[in-house]
Enzyme design. Structure first.
Site, mmCIF file in Angstrom:
data_model
loop_
_atom_site.group_PDB
_atom_site.id
_atom_site.type_symbol
_atom_site.label_atom_id
_atom_site.label_comp_id
_atom_site.label_asym_id
_atom_site.label_seq_id
_atom_site.Cartn_x
_atom_site.Cartn_y
_atom_site.Cartn_z
ATOM 1 N N THR A 134 0.819 -1.223 0.000
ATOM 2 C CA THR A 134 0.000 0.000 0.000
ATOM 3 C C THR A 134 0.849 1.267 0.000
ATOM 4 O O THR A 134 0.428 2.288 -0.534
ATOM 5 C CB THR A 134 -0.919 0.080 1.242
ATOM 6 O OG1 THR A 134 -0.168 -0.297 2.368
ATOM 7 C CG2 THR A 134 -2.134 -0.806 1.111
ATOM 8 N N MET A 394 -2.650 -8.152 4.093
ATOM 9 C CA MET A 394 -1.210 -8.031 3.894
ATOM 10 C C MET A 394 -0.796 -6.704 3.271
ATOM 11 O O MET A 394 0.258 -6.628 2.628
ATOM 12 C CB MET A 394 -0.730 -9.162 2.979
ATOM 13 C CG MET A 394 0.177 -10.193 3.593
ATOM 14 S SD MET A 394 -0.503 -11.039 5.004
ATOM 15 C CE MET A 394 -1.308 -12.420 4.244
ATOM 16 N N CYS A 395 -1.587 -5.660 3.401
ATOM 17 C CA CYS A 395 -1.228 -4.357 2.817
ATOM 18 C C CYS A 395 -0.885 -4.491 1.344
ATOM 19 O O CYS A 395 0.036 -3.836 0.860
ATOM 20 C CB CYS A 395 -0.028 -3.724 3.537
ATOM 21 S SG CYS A 395 -0.344 -3.284 5.215
ATOM 22 N N ASN A 396 -1.564 -5.363 0.640
ATOM 23 C CA ASN A 396 -1.236 -5.546 -0.773
ATOM 24 C C ASN A 396 -2.524 -5.718 -1.585
ATOM 25 O O ASN A 396 -2.879 -6.823 -1.986
ATOM 26 C CB ASN A 396 -0.322 -6.775 -0.913
ATOM 27 C CG ASN A 396 0.249 -6.894 -2.315
ATOM 28 O OD1 ASN A 396 -0.449 -6.707 -3.306
ATOM 29 N ND2 ASN A 396 1.529 -7.218 -2.407
#
Ligand SMILES: *Cc1c(COP(=O)(O)O)cnc(C)c1O
Length: 844
Positions: A134, A394-396
């Site tokens: 992110t 997962m901040c993705n």
């Protein structure tokens, strides 16, 4: 059973597995005793000797603020400059070609780059790879325009295309050297190709995930990215420090950055508009304010420790890669008895070469029928087994879309339905909302992998015990008696047993005085819970209706005088309370907090964090019952029935459990010599004991309406459990039982269920007037719900009337039939129970 240790080592050693790590681990990582740590991509861990060396360094030297000529100051400056060089050497970067700018972390380094680009008059464009953290995605908000490439092929195609005329303005292309989600490594040559194909582009490489277990080699300045960002805690475990590595030949663009602060300018006046940016090194005009010099000094000790313990990052790379390969292969081998694979992997998986894959594995688990295991539920059990890993988005976001197949509209829909990052909604509309990730590091061992694979094998292949088959017959008539009644006047703290013989009043929101108070953190205002603060069990409230006092004592602390708090909610008693915003289980509430220093002290001492007592006035109740029993994450009330009010209890007004079920559970636990579960860990309000001979454990699962004494209660559905049941309510110590056995025997539709949510309903035909009460010893009848069922809720008159339909299992058909749930081999009975229940209630 997974591969044996011998066979595993046979495979690992030729790949560069470092046997010495096992001894290093004993000596250097006491924090890893008894646990399996598989989140090195989150942060790797620091060795004891590194921390000790840093501590000795600080204690034997006098370090001053680097910006002055004094000797302590000069000492700091000298150390910082040495570390700066050392960092460059670590990445094979020549100081003539590169400079290191110290930042808070990789994200701060990215922001610094974009801050400089933002100063460009005509703006700038941004292109990025979709498999981005992110932190890289957020850059798009600053750029004039932005676009992402869905995969490597799209990037390669773009790099092949001839430059177009419109492509003359300045732009940035960013990509991760390694995906933080899948561990997949992106091609290294892109920086160089970009320089040839699109010279107006600057390359920004996010190396944060890569460098934790792989060398970053900047020896060839021609092929190196213009800007490389990383965080040191991911390489060395400590300190919390990051860097921007600037290729000097490309550094001028950063000089245009508008902000200055601290020592980043050469000349400056305040009144006039004059300032001159430092000319020399990028770090001298990019590091604002006092640099984190203690952290930079710490980095020196940590680098020395890594070198001493592991030799080089090359050794670490081989070691971790070998373990990743083993884990991947062993996980791929796991199968259910019907031949279906247990693990579904996302991306990556090419363990032939560490050029294309790092030691990170993302996946979800499948049940024998092909439906998903919820990752949040999985994490609860893993955490009880002291296996630490990462679950969720997962901040993705790009990776989630590409690998899990969550479409943007589904993200929006899930968000609208209440799902936010890192909550419990792990499966929505039949799809996972995130993944499970394990990642390895320098100090991972073969035993970590074996423990993890055996854990999957034990709990997630269909060898696990199938829940008992209770049959489906439901009988009418008295079934049980009330064994005990417990209230929890302060949410998440100790329970108060209602003395036998005392008739306790029942309110619409539950038993009187249950969860009337909570503890709130003095800093955040958030209500505290026992999961995070185990010591809350030692806070023991009791209610005395004769004296009108809530007395609170601390278990085993006779030195601390119990507190006396008036029960009355008269304005005079409430005048010392302050209204403040708080949060309970994600809901915003207004609570009245007690600011008396004696009270603050008392609770802060008891719990070990700065906190105080807060009261949740019943009149202001606005939280509604929200059971997590629904299969798709939609609340049971979605069929139009207004949910009963609750105070601070997590989900429903009343929780009912049955000692016969606890006995059955304990029999299972006894077979593995685990710790027996005491009833109090379930934090029930009403504990029943079966009296009818023929009644089986978990009979309550099939019950729908109870008459206890002369009062009626609706059972709303099973209670979903987490590892809070593992906290011993006497000692505040954590154990793996009973959650582990619950997970084996009571995993139903992917959730661990035990006990029943309930709400009181008043029955106008029962003849009782006035206050509804319940007492220990009351007889319990299980109603089959025939003609006497026209009950109204005991809530305020604005509550809609609720009609309770024909007895289970005859469900009232909804206008359009509900989708029939997939029937899991081990949970079909419960799933059909839950779904038919949901549809069998409706509003008149
Ligand atoms: C960890 C990570 C980040 C963020 O690092 P911070 O230290 O939080 O700034 C960015 N990108 C990737 C690939 C990461 O692994």
């Amino acid at each position: 059973m997974a591969i044996t240790r011998e066979a595993a080592l046979h495979q690992l050693l030729p790949l560069g597995y470092n046997l010495e790590v096992e001894a290093i681990r004993e000596k250097e990582y006491p924090q890893l005793t008894d646990c399996v740590y598989l989140d090195h991509a989150g942060t790797t861990l620091y060795p004891k000797s590194g921390i000790e060396a840093f501590s000795a360094d600080l204690c034997s030297n006098l370090y001053g603020n680097p910006h002055s000529p004094s000797a302590p100051s000069q000492l700091s400056t000298k150390r910082v400059e040495n570390v700066r060089l050392r960092v460059l050497q670590y990445f094979n970067a020549s100081p003539e070609d590169f400079d290191v700018v110290f930042c808070a972390n990789a994200t701060a380094a990215m922001k610094l780059v974009t801050e400089a680009f933002s100063a460009l008059e005509g703006g700038w464009s941004y292109r990025y790879h979709a498999d981005a953290h992110t932190s890289l995605v957020g850059i798009r908000e600053i750029a004039k325009d932005h676009r992402y490439f869905r995969n490597d092929i799209e990037v390669e195609d773009w790099l092949q295309q001839p430059r177009t005329d419109s492509e003359t303005e300045t732009a940035v292309f960013a990509w991760p050297a390694q995906s933080n989600l899948t561990g997949r490594r992106c091609p290294w040559e892109w920086a160089q190709k970009l320089r040839t194909a699109h010279p107006n582009y600057y390359s920004l490489l996010d190396a944060a995930a890569l460098v934790s277990t792989a060398p970053l080699d900047l020896s060839d300045v021609q092929s190196a990215p213009d800007f490389t960002v990383l965080s040191f805690y991911k390489i060395f475990g400590f300190p919390n420090l990051g860097a921007l590595i600037v290729r000097r030949a490309s550094g001028d663009i950063l000089r245009g950055r508008k902000y200055f602060g601290g020592g980043t300018v050469d000349a400056l006046t305040i009144g006039k508009n004059f300032w001159a940016r430092k000319k020399e090194d990028p770090h001298s005009y990019l590091e604002d304010g006092t640099i984190p010099f203690h952290s930079i000094i710490a980095l020196d000790s940590m680098m020395t420790a890594q070198e001493r313990l592991y030799g080089s990052i090359h050794n670490i790379s081989k070691h971790a890669f070998a373990l990743g390969k083993l884990a991947y292969e062993q996980m791929s081998n796991l199968e259910h008895s019907n031949g279906r694979k247990v693990v579904h992997f996302y991306g990556g998986g090419n363990y032939d070469s560490s050029l294309s894959q790092g030691p990170t594995i993302s996946f979800n688990l499948l049940k024998p029928d092909g439906s998903w295991v919820g990752y949040a539920e999985f994490e609860k059990l893993a955490s009880v087994k002291k296996i630490h890993l990462r679950v969720g988005g997962m901040c993705n976001p790009g990776g989630m879309e590409a690998y899990i197949g969550i479409k943007p509209w589904e993200v929006e829909q899930n968000y609208a339905a209440g799902h936010v990052c890192s909550d419990d909604h792990d499966i929505m509309n039949g799809k996972p909302t995130g993944a499970i990730r394990i990642s390895l590091g320098a100090m991972s061992t073969v035993d970590d992998i074996l423990a993890f694979v055996n854990f999957l094998d034990e709990f997630y292949t269909d060898k696990v015990a199938v829940p008992l088959d209770f049959g489906t017959a439901i009988h009418g008539g008295p079934k049980a008696i009330v064994d005990s009644l417990i209230i929890y006047p302060i949410k998440s703290c100790g329970g108060f047993k209602i003395p036998s013989g005392v008739s306790w009043s029942i309110k619409p929101h539950g038993l009187s005085w249950d969860r009337e108070w909570c503890l709130v953190h003095l800093g955040t205002g958030a209500s505290l819970n026992q999961k995070a603060y185990n010591k809350m069990t030692t806070v023991r409230p009791s209610i005395n209706l004769d004296t009108g006092m809530l007395t609170v004592s601390i278990h085993n602390r006779s030195d601390i005088k119990p507190l006396q708090i008036p029960l009355s909610a008269k304005p005079a008693d409430l005048k010392n309370l302050h209204s403040s915003a708080s949060r309970v289980c994600g809901d915003k509430i207004t609570a009245l907090t007690y600011n008396d220093p004696e009270i603050v002290d008392f609770f802060s001492t008891a719990v070990g964090v700065p906190c105080t007592l807060a009261r949740f006035p019943a009149e202001s109740t606005s939280r509604n019952y929200k059971p997590h029993l629904a299969k798709n994450g939609s609340a049971a009330g979605s069929n139009g029935r207004r949910n009963p009010n609750i105070l601070l209890s997590n989900e429903s007004p009343i929780l009912v459990i049955n000692t016969s079920s606890i006995d059955a559970l304990n029999q299972h636990i006894a077979s593995t010599n685990g710790k027996q579960a005491k009833p109090d860990v379930f934090r029930a309000n009403i504990v029943l004991r079966n009296v009818a001979e023929e009644d089986e454990p978990y009979a309550e699962d099939t019950w729908k309406r109870l008459k206890i004494g002369s009062e009626h209660f609706d059972l709303l559905g099973p209670c979903r459990r987490c590892h809070m049941v593992c906290i011993d309510q006497d000692t505040a110590e954590k154990n793996e039982e009973p959650f582990v056995t619950l997970a084996k025997t009571r995993m139903i539709g992917g959730k661990v269920l035990f006990g029943q949510h309930a709400t009181h309903v008043s029955n106008p035909n029962s003849g009782t007037r006035g206050e509804a009460t319940i007492k220990v010893g009351d007889l319990v009848e299980v109603l089959t719900g025939t003609g006497d069922d026209s009950c109204s809720s005991s809530g305020a008159s604005s509550e809609p009337e609720v009609e309770v339909s024909a007895p289970f299992p005859v469900a009232v058909a909804p206008t359009s039939p509900p989708p029939s749930p997939p029937v899991a081999k081990s949970g079909g009975f419960f799933q059909s129970l839950v779904s038919s229940r949901r549809w069998s209630r409706r509003v008149k």
